[in-house]
Design an enzyme around this catalytic site. Structure first.
Site, short mmCIF file in Angstrom:
data_model
loop_
_atom_site.label_atom_id
_atom_site.label_comp_id
_atom_site.label_asym_id
_atom_site.label_seq_id
_atom_site.Cartn_x
_atom_site.Cartn_y
_atom_site.Cartn_z
N LYS A 186 54.16 -48.72 -92.62
CA LYS A 186 55.02 -48.24 -91.55
C LYS A 186 54.18 -47.55 -90.47
CE LYS A 186 56.81 -44.42 -90.65
NZ LYS A 186 56.73 -44.36 -89.18
N GLU A 226 45.25 -38.05 -95.17
CA GLU A 226 44.20 -37.87 -94.15
C GLU A 226 44.86 -37.16 -92.97
OE1 GLU A 226 41.08 -38.56 -94.47
OE2 GLU A 226 41.04 -39.85 -96.23
N CYS A 260 41.03 -37.93 -84.92
CA CYS A 260 41.07 -36.85 -85.91
C CYS A 260 39.70 -36.20 -86.01
CB CYS A 260 41.51 -37.40 -87.26
SG CYS A 260 40.50 -38.75 -87.86
N GLU A 285 44.41 -27.68 -83.26
CA GLU A 285 43.94 -29.04 -82.94
C GLU A 285 44.56 -29.45 -81.62
OE1 GLU A 285 45.59 -32.33 -85.23
OE2 GLU A 285 43.65 -33.32 -85.15
P1 NAD Z 1 52.59 -37.36 -87.36
O1 NAD Z 1 52.35 -36.55 -88.58
O2 NAD Z 1 53.55 -36.88 -86.35
O3 NAD Z 1 53.09 -38.83 -87.75
C1 NAD Z 1 52.34 -39.67 -88.61
C2 NAD Z 1 53.26 -40.68 -89.26
O4 NAD Z 1 54.17 -40.02 -90.14
C3 NAD Z 1 54.13 -41.47 -88.29
O5 NAD Z 1 54.17 -42.82 -88.74
C4 NAD Z 1 55.49 -40.81 -88.44
O6 NAD Z 1 56.56 -41.67 -88.11
C5 NAD Z 1 55.49 -40.48 -89.91
N1 NAD Z 1 56.40 -39.42 -90.35
C6 NAD Z 1 57.02 -38.47 -89.61
N2 NAD Z 1 57.75 -37.65 -90.42
C7 NAD Z 1 57.56 -38.09 -91.68
C8 NAD Z 1 58.01 -37.63 -92.96
N3 NAD Z 1 58.79 -36.55 -93.10
N4 NAD Z 1 57.61 -38.30 -94.06
C9 NAD Z 1 56.79 -39.38 -93.94
N5 NAD Z 1 56.33 -39.85 -92.76
C10 NAD Z 1 56.70 -39.21 -91.65
O7 NAD Z 1 51.14 -37.59 -86.74
P2 NAD Z 1 50.78 -38.29 -85.37
O8 NAD Z 1 51.17 -37.38 -84.27
O9 NAD Z 1 51.30 -39.69 -85.38
O10 NAD Z 1 49.19 -38.39 -85.47
C11 NAD Z 1 48.31 -37.42 -85.00
C12 NAD Z 1 47.76 -36.63 -86.17
O11 NAD Z 1 47.12 -37.51 -87.09
C13 NAD Z 1 46.68 -35.66 -85.74
O12 NAD Z 1 46.87 -34.43 -86.39
C14 NAD Z 1 45.39 -36.32 -86.24
O13 NAD Z 1 44.32 -35.44 -86.49
C15 NAD Z 1 45.87 -36.98 -87.48
N6 NAD Z 1 44.95 -38.05 -87.89
C16 NAD Z 1 44.17 -37.85 -88.99
C17 NAD Z 1 43.24 -38.81 -89.37
C18 NAD Z 1 42.35 -38.61 -90.56
O14 NAD Z 1 41.74 -39.58 -91.02
N7 NAD Z 1 42.22 -37.41 -91.10
C19 NAD Z 1 43.14 -39.99 -88.63
C20 NAD Z 1 43.96 -40.15 -87.52
C21 NAD Z 1 44.88 -39.18 -87.16
#
Ligand code: NAD
Length: 479
Positions: A169, A242, A276, A373
């Site tokens: 997803k 992650e 990230c 962040e």
């Molecule tokens: P987010 O947490 O808002 O969303 C990530 C995903 O989770 C989306 O697909 C979203 O639809 C889904 N989601 C939302 N609520 C959920 C729930 N309750 N249960 C399960 N899934 C749910 O993150 P974002 O804004 O899309 O991404 C940015 C963040 O991702 C930043 O903090 C970045 O650092 C992090 N990131 C980390 C890595 C890593 O490898 N550590 C890599 C890329 C991005």
């Protein structure tokens, strides 16, 4: 390509959308496409397809490896379809989108080169004790919007090679390239092995809470990661998380700025800072402070920012409206608190989510743009007097994704880098994509690792096969 690329893939085919939602182009701020909004029944169907595909898929690692290699080829061949979609929905320059497609294929190839090890602890006339690493079943893979394709491959590749099946997803902000990935892989993966669904939240929560997946492999923010962990706790699903980071970089007093200024700049600003593992705070010895700020500000001012579909653009807009608003808020607050913008400092004209590459000086820990962040094209540069103090500040956070130390003396830098509390410490580089290396965050930046053998094994259950040969199988330890 005859098939439509914006369909969900369930059991190897289309599932017609009962509802859709708009996808924005961040370069214009306007909706440019519709994506399917997966219903609860369609999610059940996708998970059922993944369950049904599991018994056959788990049988033959050779077939799985061949399928991943074929998938990598298919992705490369489809770069002309995938890269523009990625730019339109995510904003990154088209050349970077092509690079992401290539990284996606490279990641699958690196995974295909791995093997699930056979570990024999004892094999003699009395007994055989072997450690097996067996697949779990269905794995839910949930991805964010910054690198939709590469992260899908980084996460799904090891899960699939280990013998699991997947429901993937993507973020509702960037669903289209991942939907397209599902469609183009239909002819190289057996039906049901990789199902792709898209939808507005709470689809993510619904998937995380669903009883079918045995594991959730999640990349996203720390806040959502904690919710996923809570959802997984109910039936003890396995987890790889992650999460977010606030990477610090420390320059030492002997750093060669001519050699490293470009790398330092792009380590913070690549993908418009939405990485990230981007450098998000830079600690500089006070004696070199102005020189470093000036070198970075020069570079920030010379970057060509614009619509990623236009030639020569080096940096696109921020990918999503909420992130655009957040970056504006953090920078305005820092400027109001006494920081100075050595370059940038605000949004750019136009309808899209364009923000000027920003170097902030005269700023300290305690400002939100340093402590949180920021995930945007902003780098706060902080002066330090004593390197131990810089290390303490770098480590003084709940985040622990990556960090770096920069110096003309790589060994000196490595000694300090080893003391950074994070999953990866670099010397004289930062945020360098490297295949075949385990990656994960410490503290609130994650749980578990992805990549390399450790990542592959995290998609398996460890099991001991203990065979007693001869007559002493009493169950009582005799020695
Ligand atoms: P987010 O947490 O808002 O969303 C990530 C995903 O989770 C989306 O697909 C979203 O639809 C889904 N989601 C939302 N609520 C959920 C729930 N309750 N249960 C399960 N899934 C749910 O993150 P974002 O804004 O899309 O991404 C940015 C963040 O991702 C930043 O903090 C970045 O650092 C992090 N990131 C980390 C890595 C890593 O490898 N550590 C890599 C890329 C991005």
């Amino acid at each position: 390509m005859n098939e439509s690329l914006d369909q969900m893939t369930v059991n190897g085919g289309d599932v017609p959308a009962k509802d859709t939602f708009g996808v924005h182009n961040p370069a214009t701020g306007r909706v440019f496409a519709q994506a399917p909004d997966c219903s609860p029944e369609q999610l059940d169907e996708a998970l059922r397809a993944a369950s049904d595909a599991f018994p056959l898929w788990r049988e033959d690692i050779g077939a799985r490896r061949a399928a991943l290699l074929a998938a990598a080829d298919r992705i490369e061949e489809s770069a002309g379809d995938l890269a523009p979609l990625l730019t339109l929905e995510q904003g990154k320059p088209l050349a970077d989108a092509h690079f992401e497609v290539m990284l996606t294929a490279m990641s699958l190839r690196a995974t295909a080169a791995l093997d699930v090890p056979r570990e024999v602890i004892r094999d003699d006339e009395t007994e055989l004790i072997e450690v097996l690493h067996q697949p779990m079943g269905v794995v839910a893979v949930i991805t964010p919007w910054n690198f939709p394709l590469t992260l899908a491959a980084v996460k799904c590749g090891p899960v699939l090679l280990a013998g699991n099946t997947v429901v993937l997803k993507p973020s509702p902000f960037t669903p289209l390239s991942t939907l397209a990935l599902g469609v183009i892989l239909r002819d190289v993966l057996p039906p049901g092995v990789l199902n792709v669904v898209s939808g507005r939240d709470p689809l993510g929560a619904r998937l995380a809470e669903h009883p079918v997946p045995r594991k959730i492999s999640f990349t996203g923010s720390t806040a959502t990661g904690k919710r996923v962990a809570a959802a997984a706790a109910y039936d003890l699903k396995r987890l790889t998380l992650e999460l977010g980071g606030n990477d610090a970089a420390i320059l030492l007093d002997d750093v060669d700025l001519d050699a490293h200024a470009d790398s330092l700049f792009w380590a913070a600003f690549v993908n418009c800072g939405q990485v990230c593992a981007a450098m998000k705070r830079l600690y500089v010895p006070r004696a070199r402070y102005t020189e470093v700020v000036d070198a970075l500000a020069d570079r920030a001012r010379s970057v060509k920012v614009g619509d990623g579909m236009l030639p020569d653009v080096q940096m696109g807009p921020l990918a999503i409206a909420p992130q655009f608003a957040r970056v504006q808020e953090l920078v305005s607050e820092a400027l109001a608190g006494g920081a100075t913008a050595a370059a940038g400092g605000g949004r750019l004209d136009g309808d899209g989510y364009f923000f000027a590459p920003t170097i902030l000086r005269d700023i300290e820990d305690g400002a939100r743009v340093v402590d949180e962040e920021q995930f945007g094209p902003v780098l706060p540069v902080i002066a330090y007097d004593d390197v131990e103090e810089a290390l303490a500040r770098a480590n003084g956070t709940q985040y622990g994704l990556d960090g770096s130390v920069w110096s003309a003396d790589a060994d000196r830098a490595a000694t300090l880098a080893a003391r950074l509390e994070c999953g990866t410490s670099w010397v004289n580089t930062h945020s360098m994509p490297t295949q075949g290396v385990p990656m994960g965050g410490h503290k609130w930046s994650g749980l578990g690792v992805e990549g390399a053998l450790a990542g592959l094994l995290s998609s398996t259950e460890t099991k001991v096969l203990h065979v007693v040969r001869g007559g002493n199988g009493t169950g009582i330890a005799l020695s």
